[in-house]
Design a protein around this motif. Structure first.
Motif, PDB file in Angstrom:
ATOM      1  N   ALA A 177      12.985  -7.574   8.110  1.00 52.79           N
ATOM      2  CA  ALA A 177      11.703  -7.358   7.431  1.00 52.79           C
ATOM      3  C   ALA A 177      10.616  -7.053   8.462  1.00 52.79           C
ATOM      4  CB  ALA A 177      11.324  -8.583   6.607  1.00 52.79           C
ATOM      5  N   GLY A 227       2.146   4.756  10.326  1.00 49.23           N
ATOM      6  CA  GLY A 227       2.751   3.677   9.530  1.00 49.23           C
ATOM      7  C   GLY A 227       1.798   3.190   8.462  1.00 49.23           C
ATOM      8  N   THR A 228       2.199   2.121   7.810  1.00 51.09           N
ATOM      9  CA  THR A 228       1.426   1.601   6.676  1.00 51.09           C
ATOM     10  C   THR A 228       0.004   1.214   7.072  1.00 51.09           C
ATOM     11  OG1 THR A 228       3.435   0.806   5.634  1.00 51.09           O
ATOM     12  CG2 THR A 228       1.392  -0.229   4.945  1.00 51.09           C
ATOM     13  N   THR A 229      -0.122   0.600   8.235  1.00 51.20           N
ATOM     14  CA  THR A 229      -1.450   0.139   8.656  1.00 51.20           C
ATOM     15  C   THR A 229      -2.410   1.324   8.722  1.00 51.20           C
ATOM     16  OG1 THR A 229      -0.422  -1.640   9.895  1.00 51.20           O
ATOM     17  CG2 THR A 229      -2.696  -1.101  10.478  1.00 51.20           C
ATOM     18  N   HIS A 265       0.247  -8.400   2.721  1.00 56.32           N
ATOM     19  CA  HIS A 265       0.256  -8.393   4.188  1.00 56.32           C
ATOM     20  C   HIS A 265      -1.189  -8.134   4.640  1.00 56.32           C
ATOM     21  CE1 HIS A 265       1.061  -6.590   8.184  1.00 56.32           C
ATOM     22  NE2 HIS A 265       2.264  -7.133   8.132  1.00 56.32           N
ATOM     23  N   ALA A 283      -2.298  -6.035   6.467  1.00 58.26           N
ATOM     24  CA  ALA A 283      -2.593  -4.591   6.479  1.00 58.26           C
ATOM     25  C   ALA A 283      -3.148  -4.124   5.135  1.00 58.26           C
ATOM     26  CB  ALA A 283      -1.330  -3.791   6.808  1.00 58.26           C
ATOM     27  N   THR A 326       1.207  -4.956  -3.061  1.00 54.58           N
ATOM     28  CA  THR A 326       2.450  -4.634  -2.384  1.00 54.58           C
ATOM     29  C   THR A 326       3.558  -4.400  -3.405  1.00 54.58           C
ATOM     30  OG1 THR A 326       3.874  -5.263  -0.551  1.00 54.58           O
ATOM     31  CG2 THR A 326       3.279  -7.040  -2.058  1.00 54.58           C
ATOM     32  N   VAL A 330       6.860  -4.761  -2.593  1.00 58.89           N
ATOM     33  CA  VAL A 330       7.771  -5.890  -2.329  1.00 58.89           C
ATOM     34  C   VAL A 330       7.103  -6.784  -1.282  1.00 58.89           C
ATOM     35  CG1 VAL A 330      10.026  -6.545  -1.391  1.00 58.89           C
ATOM     36  CG2 VAL A 330       9.841  -4.515  -2.843  1.00 58.89           C
ATOM     37  N   ASN A 362       6.639  -9.151   1.829  1.00 55.17           N
ATOM     38  CA  ASN A 362       7.370  -9.329   3.090  1.00 55.17           C
ATOM     39  C   ASN A 362       7.681 -10.794   3.377  1.00 55.17           C
ATOM     40  OD1 ASN A 362       4.514  -9.708   3.593  1.00 55.17           O
ATOM     41  ND2 ASN A 362       5.006  -9.807   5.751  1.00 55.17           N
ATOM     42  N   ASP A 399       1.490  -0.766  -1.355  1.00 51.79           N
ATOM     43  CA  ASP A 399       2.071  -0.912  -0.020  1.00 51.79           C
ATOM     44  C   ASP A 399       3.597  -0.954  -0.184  1.00 51.79           C
ATOM     45  OD1 ASP A 399       3.171  -1.866   2.315  1.00 51.79           O
ATOM     46  OD2 ASP A 399       1.716  -3.479   2.601  1.00 51.79           O
ATOM     47  N   SER A 458       5.896  -0.746   2.239  1.00 50.16           N
ATOM     48  CA  SER A 458       6.610  -1.020   3.513  1.00 50.16           C
ATOM     49  C   SER A 458       7.949  -1.697   3.320  1.00 50.16           C
ATOM     50  CB  SER A 458       5.781  -1.948   4.407  1.00 50.16           C
ATOM     51  OG  SER A 458       4.486  -1.511   4.527  1.00 50.16           O
ATOM     52  N   GLN A 459       7.993  -2.684   2.399  1.00 50.76           N
ATOM     53  CA  GLN A 459       9.212  -3.474   2.244  1.00 50.76           C
ATOM     54  C   GLN A 459      10.058  -2.983   1.075  1.00 50.76           C
ATOM     55  OE1 GLN A 459      10.240  -5.782   4.331  1.00 50.76           O
ATOM     56  NE2 GLN A 459       8.392  -6.164   5.517  1.00 50.76           N
ATOM     57  N   THR A 478       6.131   2.781   5.944  1.00 54.85           N
ATOM     58  CA  THR A 478       6.317   2.747   7.376  1.00 54.85           C
ATOM     59  C   THR A 478       7.761   3.133   7.680  1.00 54.85           C
ATOM     60  OG1 THR A 478       5.018   1.307   8.843  1.00 54.85           O
ATOM     61  CG2 THR A 478       7.072   0.406   8.040  1.00 54.85           C
ATOM     62  N   HIS A 492       9.677   2.440  10.537  1.00 52.81           N
ATOM     63  CA  HIS A 492      10.532   1.615  11.403  1.00 52.81           C
ATOM     64  C   HIS A 492      11.301   0.530  10.656  1.00 52.81           C
ATOM     65  CE1 HIS A 492       7.836  -1.974  11.685  1.00 52.81           C
ATOM     66  NE2 HIS A 492       6.895  -1.099  11.446  1.00 52.81           N
ATOM     67  N   LYS A 493      10.952   0.280   9.400  1.00 51.57           N
ATOM     68  CA  LYS A 493      11.717  -0.713   8.627  1.00 51.57           C
ATOM     69  C   LYS A 493      12.836  -0.036   7.834  1.00 51.57           C
ATOM     70  CE  LYS A 493       7.492  -3.410   7.955  1.00 51.57           C
ATOM     71  NZ  LYS A 493       7.503  -4.542   8.854  1.00 51.57           N
TER      72      LYS A 493
HETATM   73  N1  PLP Z   1       2.778  -4.242   4.731  1.00 50.37           N
HETATM   74  C1  PLP Z   1       3.894  -4.989   4.693  1.00 50.37           C
HETATM   75  C2  PLP Z   1       4.328  -5.593   3.384  1.00 50.37           C
HETATM   76  C3  PLP Z   1       4.641  -5.212   5.858  1.00 50.37           C
HETATM   77  O1  PLP Z   1       5.735  -5.971   5.814  1.00 50.37           O
HETATM   78  C4  PLP Z   1       4.195  -4.609   7.070  1.00 50.37           C
HETATM   79  C5  PLP Z   1       4.925  -4.843   8.333  1.00 50.37           C
HETATM   80  O2  PLP Z   1       5.345  -5.934   8.630  1.00 50.37           O
HETATM   81  C6  PLP Z   1       3.035  -3.831   7.051  1.00 50.37           C
HETATM   82  C7  PLP Z   1       2.365  -3.666   5.860  1.00 50.37           C
HETATM   83  C8  PLP Z   1       2.514  -3.172   8.279  1.00 50.37           C
HETATM   84  O3  PLP Z   1       3.340  -2.146   8.686  1.00 50.37           O
HETATM   85  P1  PLP Z   1       3.098  -1.390  10.065  1.00 50.37           P
HETATM   86  O4  PLP Z   1       2.886  -2.469  11.098  1.00 50.37           O
HETATM   87  O5  PLP Z   1       4.332  -0.622  10.292  1.00 50.37           O
HETATM   88  O6  PLP Z   1       1.907  -0.545   9.915  1.00 50.37           O
END
Ligand code: PLP
Length: 411
Positions: free
Chosen positions: A36, A98-100, A128, A130, A176, A178, A180, A205, A207-208, A228, A230-231
């Protein structure tokens, strides 16, 4: 390298695609359960990046020479593959780090020019950082307020409370797909439908979500969807923002520089069309070449197979952890991705994670960039084990045995 035959996946062959999983840590076979946080990369992704630097490296969209054309084709090829993967149009997909970055782009380019005193941004408890802090920054500068959509103790969204919270002053909902920390899969489609009926713009969001299941952004019906790379087997520093075309066309640029313009003079600048308007400067070209290979890898394996495999691993992991005395799991939603946060009575999360590392097991401990969620549960930290499709049932057994052992050491 087909990994599926007659609808069956050879999971041992899949695992062998990930060279890092073969290494040892502290003299023990690695059990990597921190997916994750970031996922591992298959050989095809590593080779795509290597191949780009060996054969094609040039900047995108600027040079007319052969290498420049090939680099641009490779970069734009990833945009097209990624768009097909999530069922959107390529010209609605902004490639970014990425998501941020993606959420900050929405915050500064869509929200800040539009929101003011009297407006409210609705944010769920399980976000998160972010998907919290950019909205706090917007609120501070615009005079808008933040309202929190609460969750139930099981870690699901309180849908009645959420609907009640969608009052006429709410202009934006940040949610979100899902969690994290809890693994909860939120009913984003239904929530976005409710929000849209009330004219509330939705920022999801993802990301997950993308690493674990087939995501059809068009079917969700949101306004913005951030994710993002990288996940999801891709390189760090890659990701994307999908936005409805009408938003992208109405949004001013977030960053100025090369690539995002049509014409510049000291009398004024004509900006490029979306999505290039939001991609100032030289992007992570090799990274996006790798992300294209990651999308191909996931596509070939099939997100349905990945989802089913991870559901099996999650069921095994949850059942094994439930049998440990004094272990509490945070997040028991009926629909969950393979993310398990837990605490063991009498043991600090960091101590457990540190001792598990000595056993070769990598899990995350801490607040998982979700302080408000941990405040809700009244705990300072949790441990989080997050297996991926390339992990095995044997690794779950090894992890649980190691957990029992280190717990005894902690008294
Ligand atoms: N949102 C969620 C739910 C995440 O799990 C993460 C990363 O851990 C992020 C946002 C941020 O992603 P990134 O650091 O790749 O921008």
């Amino acid at each position: 390298m087909p990994r599926t035959h007659n609808g069956q996946v050879d999971w041992a062959a899949v695992r062998a695609d990930f060279p890092l999983l073969l290494r040892e840590v502290h003299g023990k076979p690695l059990v990597y359960f921190d997916n994750a946080n970031t996922g591992q990369k298959p050989v095809s992704v590593i080779e795509a990046i290597d191949g780009f630097y060996r054969r094609q490296n040039a900047n995108v969209s600027r040079a007319v020479h052969q290498l420049g054309t090939e680099a641009t084709d490779a970069y734009e090829g990833t945009r097209r593959r990624l768009a097909a993967f999530v069922n959107v149009r390529p010209d609605e997909l902004v490639l970014c780090s990425g998501t941020t970055f993606a959420i900050n782009l929405v915050a500064y380019s869509w929200a800040l020019p539009r929101l003011g005193p009297g407006d409210t941004i609705l944010v769920s408890r399980m976000e998160h950082h972010a998907n919290i802090v950019p909205w706090q920054l917007v609120a501070e500068r615009s005079g808008a307020k933040i309202r929190v959509a609460e969750i139930t103790p099981e870690g699901t969204l309180d849908l009645d409370a959420l609907t009640r919270a969608m009052t006429p002053d709410v202009k934006l909902l940040a949610l979100t797909h899902v969690s994290n920390v809890l693994g909860t899969v939120n009913p984003v489609r239904a929530v976005c439908r409710e929000a849209r009926r009330r004219g509330i713009v939705t920022v999801i969001d993802g990301s997950q979500a993308l690493p674990h299941r087939k995501v059809d952004i068009a079917a969700i019906g949101c306004d913005f969807y951030a994710f993002t790379g990288h996940k999801m087997c891709g390189p760090t520093g890659t990701g994307a923002l999908w936005a409805r075309r009408e938003h992208l066309q109405a949004m001013p640029p977030f960053l100025g520089g090369g690539e995002m313009i049509k014409e510049v003079s000291f009398d004024g600048t004509v900006f490029n069309d979306p999505p290039h308007r939001f991609e100032a400067g030289t992007p992570n070209i090799a990274g996006f070449v790798g992300l294209g290979a990651a999308v191909d890898y996931l596509d070939r394996l099939g997100m349905d197979h990945i989802e089913a495999r991870e559901a099996e691993l999650l069921a095994h992991l949850t059942e094994a952890l439930t049998r440990i005395d004094g272990l509490r799991i945070f997040g028991t939603a009926p629909e969950k991705a393979a993310v398990v946060s837990f605490l063991v009575e009498g043991a600090h999360a960091h101590d457990l994670a540190t001792l598990l590392d000595l056993e070769g097991v990598a899990i995350r401990s801490g607040q998982h960039c979700a302080h408000p969620l941990l405040q809700f549960y009244g705990v300072a930290a949790t441990c989080r084990a997050s297996p991926a499709f390339y992990n095995t049932h044997e690794e779950i057994d090894a992890f649980v045995a190691a957990l029992r052992k280190v717990r005894k050491l902690l008294g």
